[in-house]
Design an enzyme around this catalytic site. Structure first.
Site, short mmCIF file in Angstrom:
data_model
loop_
_atom_site.label_atom_id
_atom_site.label_comp_id
_atom_site.label_asym_id
_atom_site.label_seq_id
_atom_site.Cartn_x
_atom_site.Cartn_y
_atom_site.Cartn_z
N GLU A 159 33.68 7.01 52.40
CA GLU A 159 33.70 7.03 53.86
C GLU A 159 34.60 5.93 54.40
OE1 GLU A 159 29.01 8.39 54.51
OE2 GLU A 159 29.62 6.32 54.94
N ARG B 45 19.03 6.78 49.45
CA ARG B 45 18.59 5.79 50.44
C ARG B 45 17.84 4.63 49.79
NH1 ARG B 45 18.60 10.79 52.67
NH2 ARG B 45 19.78 10.97 54.63
#
Length: 388
Positions: free
Chosen positions: A134, A275
């Site tokens: 990203e 996560r």
């Protein structure tokens, strides 16, 4: 080229005002977290091509991938747009997370497919076989956490809080080699008794509030996620502040979280996220620990490199996307941005034009591979494409 109609995702952490302010529309009162531009199956942009009814961009590409994407892009990435462009508006912290590399994604996806884990199962880790690098570029001052801080500096940060239950972490960070120290502390934080962790987070948050300065961002996290072990995990990371125009690249294995601000985000077209905390969603600790790269990481704030054409490029080590910016002043000559790869052009200020289409802030167009395209007018334009 095709003007895009885009979906805004109303995630709870979204700002209620940032995207409406950019678009020049009235806020709805609901959070508006991300505007997606691309062909992701979860919320593909919609296009109206002359002579055809409105359709998803994904359907347009599927009907003739070589025409829309170009033969080289299809040969490298298959018949799909390999990137997703977003306007991201964080009004509250996002989850602390990490992404797999390509080999890990392929192996993890294949294993879950063999095990028959439904792709929409909440405990599924690998929804596809792609990695998810990203890039986030700030439109306003933007804050986040990225990569592990040098353990000795983190030990000093924790010791200054004078919280007794943090002292074992301080000792670990000072007594071990860096990679072992980071692994042991993150493992201990995520494996600790939840009640004890909640008490430690509460006491830590109070101390961060009292001291302020470098400790203040962690008090913000604890306010939004009281008792969450992710608050302690985030204290292992570099706190990063971006000014408008600066960017941050997030590679595989690097833990990160966004704290607040408005930015342009581009990523490989994947949903693979593991996560670490700051979320009610599933956390697979063993898989997380396998994917995380336990090494101190300089966040490396990116500033664009200008070319003679005025294009300012944010250099990254991946091929699925290439993000650049044009800041066009009054009287600037038109510039040809034709490329053999597909591109999405997004205006963020002023009144630029892409060929004969005028763009207001927040408006975007999809340009098929090889289609002659010229930018004119004034304002700021971001361009997402594939590395040629």
């Amino acid at each position: 080229m095709d003007r895009l109609s885009n979906t805004v995702r109303p995630y709870a952490w979204g700002s209620t005002t940032a995207i409406p302010d950019l678009l020049g529309v009235a806020p709805t009162g609901e959070p508006q977290a991300e505007m997606w531009m691309g062909a992701h199956p979860g919320a593909p942009s919609r296009v109206t091509r002359a002579g055809h009814p409105e359709q998803p961009l994904s359907a347009l590409i599927q009907a003739d991938p070589e025409r829309e994407l170009g033969p080289a892009t299809v040969a490298r990435f298959g018949p799909r747009l390999p990137f997703l462009l977003k306007i991201l508006a964080a009004g509250a912290p996002l989850s602390l997370q990490v992404h797999p590399d390509l080999e890990q994604a392929r192996a993890g996806h294949a294993a879950e497919e063999r095990a028959g884990v439904p792709v929409d199962a909440p405990h599924r880790n690998y929804k596809d076989a792609s990695h998810k690098p990203e890039l986030i570029c700030a439109l306003t001052p933007f804050e986040g956490f990225c990569g592990f801080r040098v353990p000795g500096r983190t030990a000093d940060l924790l010791a200054a809080l004078e919280v007794d239950s943090l002292k074992p972490y301080v000792d670990l960070l000072r007594a071990h080699p860096e990679d072992a120290a980071l692994r042991e502390v993150l493992t201990a934080v995520l494996a600790a008794d939840p009640a004890e962790t909640a008490a430690t987070v509460t006491e830590t948050a109070a101390a961060c509030d009292r001291l302020g300065g470098d400790h203040a961002p962690y008090a913000v996290l604890a306010h939004h996620f009281p008792g969450d072990p992710g608050v302690l995990a985030a204290m292992l990371l570099n706190h990063v502040r971006l000014q408008p125009g600066e960017a941050l690249y997030l590679g595989a294995g690097v833990p990160h979280a966004y704290l607040g601000g408005l930015g342009i985000e581009v990523m490989a077209n994947s949903d693979n996220v593991l996560r670490c905390g700051l979320t009610p969603k599933h956390i697979d600790v063993p898989e997380l620990l396998r994917v995380v790269r336990f090494e101190p990481h300089d966040p490396g704030v990116l500033r664009p490199e200008a070319s003679p054409s005025g294009e300012e490029v944010y250099e990254t080590p991946v091929d699925e996307f290439r993000l650049s910016r044009f800041v066009r002043a009054e009287g600037a000559a038109p510039v040809d941005i034709t490329t053999p790869t597909p591109q999405i052009v997004l205006a963020t200020s002023g009144a630029p034009r892409a060929n004969d289409l005028s763009l207001t802030p927040g408006q975007s167009v999809f340009v098929p591979a090889g289609e002659r395209t010229e930018l004119s007018g004034t304002g700021t334009v971001f361009r997402a494409t594939v590395v040629a």
